[in-house]
Design an enzyme around this catalytic site. Structure first.
Site, PDB file in Angstrom:
ATOM      1  N   GLY A  28       5.351 -16.777 -12.394  1.00 19.74           N
ATOM      2  CA  GLY A  28       4.235 -15.855 -11.546  1.00 19.74           C
ATOM      3  C   GLY A  28       4.903 -14.328 -11.857  1.00 19.74           C
ATOM      4  CG  ASN A 102       4.153 -24.174  -7.241  1.00 20.20           C
ATOM      5  OD1 ASN A 102       5.153 -24.875  -8.128  1.00 20.20           O
ATOM      6  ND2 ASN A 102       3.346 -23.483  -7.463  1.00 20.20           N
TER       7      ASN A 102
END
Ligand code: SF4
Length: 464
Positions: A28, A102
């Site tokens: 990310g 996540n």
């Protein structure tokens, strides 16, 4: 597509969190956040951008404590921007609690609406907030669980929160004096435990332990809830799952090649995808060229299996940032040229097999084929080390909608024509499945359209 990290019982935990989450930067790039407990209070910082650029020395000095969690975000649900950057921090009946998650929940919209009717207000537009919003709203303890007295007060609330959500989650709660980590019963996203002297660590991938000199200890199992506090480590399995569904795309593309996840080394699995692709292929070629970086490992497997030399025919520019200067019509290929450049000496006059990890929209492949031809390649054979992507992901990977997936619109021959290659071949679904242990325990829905959890909410269906 996010990376999560946690550490318990170490001096200057914020520094470990900083380096640990830096090692997960590939998961990310949109935002980064760290929450730290000094056993009396929890402090938090969140920044937009990359870990090394976004987090300052002053940020780290402002967070002192011995327990920390951290997150890097690539949005899959909710609006872009810092409002949905994690960790989330909320005042709950159990004091301040922070959370990193996540994954992606498939019943977010309906569950959020239900809670809003009951008067719960939400600060964010991301599904992850539900894990905090549900704390204190009910308890759940399956009969099969024998609860340690130390956990009798809090864990029934955690079990309740987890029992209400559906979908993919690997998560870590940070309480003032403990960490609680959990993985959904399907095990979509990875989550591992490590050890560093007296400290216990959690991370999305083992590469986060390597950077800190920590030892991989074990994986958090699908459906497991792990409590870590000053009394020790306690493990529970409150939920049963009809099946496991670990994300096979983590092996195809997402995880770093040196990481260990889902009981295997990513490098080994990715290389066997290249080998299998070669076994299924009958093309004659002079040179194998990977699309860097994610095509490199399957290209090694392909090259070794076929005994065709591997050469770096595409060189990646590692300094690509964001450009706000829109290219003109004449410069329309500049974006891909900023990322890669062709290496003429290994391409001129050669029959080239070019290997990429996946083919999603087809636009990058088209530019790469054109680039290889301009650099003198006699033939360009595009080989993809995974099957055609024919469905979006609802479990935490930011794949496009069906309209944007080229394999949903065109057949293989038309895709070949579109990208301008002499031939195009994908790894078969059976071939992909043969590269992992127990493929029945994996999700491959974006390649097979067999979704392990049915979709419940419009927010998910809008992706179809
Ligand atoms: S749909 Fe694809 S990307 Fe999503 S969890 Fe399944 S295998 Fe992974």
């Amino acid at each position: 597509m996010c990376g999560i990290f946690g550490i318990f019982n170490v001096e200057h935990a914020q520094k470990y969190a900083f380096y640990g989450i830096y090692a997960l930067q590939h998961r990310g790039q949109e935002s980064v956040g760290i929450a730290v407990s000094d056993l009396a209070d929890i402090k938090l910082i969140k920044r937009s951008g990359l870990v090394l650029e976004a987090i300052s020395k002053e940020d780290i000095e402002s967070l002192e404590g011995s327990i920390a969690i951290a997150h890097v975000r690539y949005s899959t649900a909710g609006d872009l921007g810092l409002t949905n950057a994690q960790p989330f921090l909320k005042e709950t009946p159990f004091g301040k609690v922070a959370l990193v998650h996540n994954g992606n929940l498939v019943n977010y919209t309906s569950l959020k609406a239900e809670l809003e009717k009951e008067g719960v207000s939400f600060e964010h537009t991301s599904d992850s907030e539900l894990f905090l919003a549900l704390l204190g709203r009910g308890t759940y303890v399956p009969e099969s669980i024998s609860m340690n007295p130390l956990d009798e007060e809090l864990l029934p609330h955690i079990f309740y929160a987890l029992s209400r959500v559906k979908g993919a989650y690997s998560l870590i709660y940070l309480f003032k004096d403990k960490l609680i980590a959990a993985r959904d019963p399907y095990g979509f996203r990875p989550l591992l435990m490590g050890r560093l002297k007296d400290a216990v660590l959690f991370a999305s991938e083992s590469c986060a332990f390597d950077i800190l000199g920590a030892q991989f200890f074990r994986e958090v199992k699908p459906g497991e809830v792990v409590v870590v506090d000053f009394h020790g480590i306690r493990s529970y399995f409150p939920f049963k799952s009809p099946r496991k569904a670990m994300c096979i795309f983590e092996f195809v593309y997402f995880s770093k090649p040196e990481s260990y996840i889902f009981g295997d080394w990513v490098y080994n699995v990715r290389k066997s995808m290249g080998r299998q692709l070669a076994i299924e292929d009958d093309v004659d070629a002079d040179v194998v060229v990977p699309v860097p970086d994610s095509g490199i490992v399957p290209a090694i497997g392909y090259s070794q299996e076929k005994s065709i030399p591997l050469e770096l025919g595409l060189i990646r520019n590692h300094y690509v940032g964001r450009s706000f200067i829109e290219p003109t019509q004449e410069l329309r290929d500049v974006k891909v040229l900023m990322k890669f450049n062709a290496n003429r000496p290994v391409l001129e006059g050669k029959r080239v097999v070019v290997i990429d990890d996946s083919l999603v929209r087809g636009t990058t492949s088209k530019k790469i084929v054109s680039m290889l031809r301009k650099a003198g390649a006699k033939e360009v054979h595009m080989r993809i080390a995974s099957p055609p992507v024919i469905g979006p992901c609802y479990y935490g990977i930011d794949t496009p909608t069906r309209e944007e997936l080229i394999a949903c619109k065109l057949n293989q021959e038309d895709i070949r024509k579109f990208i301008g290659a002499d031939s195009l071949r994908y790894l078969s679904l059976e071939g992909l499945r043969s590269c992992v242990k127990n493929y029945q325990e994996f999700c491959d829905a974006c390649f097979s359209n067999v979704y392990p959890i049915p979709l419940e909410d419009e927010s998910c269906l809008s992706k179809t």
